[in-house]
Design a protein around this motif. Structure first.
Motif, mmCIF file in Angstrom:
data_model
loop_
_atom_site.group_PDB
_atom_site.id
_atom_site.type_symbol
_atom_site.label_atom_id
_atom_site.label_comp_id
_atom_site.label_asym_id
_atom_site.label_seq_id
_atom_site.Cartn_x
_atom_site.Cartn_y
_atom_site.Cartn_z
ATOM 1 N N GLU A 176 -66.050 55.355 92.115
ATOM 2 C CA GLU A 176 -65.164 55.718 93.305
ATOM 3 C C GLU A 176 -63.990 56.130 92.726
ATOM 4 N N SER A 177 -63.437 55.237 92.218
ATOM 5 C CA SER A 177 -61.798 55.672 91.802
ATOM 6 C C SER A 177 -61.698 56.957 90.987
ATOM 7 N N ARG A 221 -62.532 60.025 93.146
ATOM 8 C CA ARG A 221 -61.423 60.179 94.448
ATOM 9 C C ARG A 221 -60.264 60.499 94.017
ATOM 10 N N ASP A 222 -59.972 59.874 93.066
ATOM 11 C CA ASP A 222 -58.484 59.904 92.501
ATOM 12 C C ASP A 222 -58.329 61.016 91.582
ATOM 13 N N HIS A 223 -57.366 62.102 91.873
ATOM 14 C CA HIS A 223 -57.215 62.956 90.881
ATOM 15 C C HIS A 223 -55.802 62.572 90.070
ATOM 16 N N PHE A 224 -56.073 62.746 88.568
ATOM 17 C CA PHE A 224 -55.169 62.349 87.832
ATOM 18 C C PHE A 224 -54.879 63.387 86.534
ATOM 19 N N GLU A 256 -50.908 61.361 82.266
ATOM 20 C CA GLU A 256 -50.197 60.195 82.730
ATOM 21 C C GLU A 256 -50.325 58.895 81.971
ATOM 22 N N PRO A 277 -54.152 56.086 87.848
ATOM 23 C CA PRO A 277 -54.441 55.253 88.862
ATOM 24 C C PRO A 277 -55.750 54.123 88.798
ATOM 25 N N ILE A 278 -56.873 54.712 88.095
ATOM 26 C CA ILE A 278 -57.794 53.828 88.032
ATOM 27 C C ILE A 278 -57.437 52.443 87.326
ATOM 28 N N GLU A 330 -54.285 51.072 87.319
ATOM 29 C CA GLU A 330 -53.456 50.485 88.362
ATOM 30 C C GLU A 330 -54.553 49.594 89.449
ATOM 31 N N LYS A 331 -55.682 50.396 89.827
ATOM 32 C CA LYS A 331 -56.605 49.741 90.828
ATOM 33 C C LYS A 331 -57.134 48.721 90.075
#
Length: 70
Positions: free
Chosen positions: A29-30, A33-36, A40, A44-45, A47-48
């Motif tokens: 899901e991460s 859903r999260d575009h990165f 970087e 974000p994955i 971090e989650k």
């Protein structure tokens, strides 16, 4: 562009204070859903996963490899 995500089991087996694992469904899901960007410093994955398992000691390595093809 395509993206490829490789990870160690320390990502999906990260546990929270209730003993629940982060798991493949949350990771998928991460990722979807999260575009990165691969450039970087902390995706974000990751971090989650850190937030999910906050307060519990890491019991395994947690590594993510992201390859993006423009």
């Amino acid at each position: 562009g395509d993206s490829f995500l490789a990870y160690t089991d320390g990502i999906t087996e990260s546990r929270n204070l209730r003993g629940e694992e982060y798991g493949v469904p949350k990771l998928k899901e991460s990722f979807c859903r999260d575009h990165f960007k691969a450039a970087e410093n902390t995706p974000p994955i990751l971090e989650k996963v850190k937030k999910f398992s906050e307060g519990t000691p890491a019991h395994d390595d947690a590594t993510i490899l992201l390859i993006q093809i423009p």
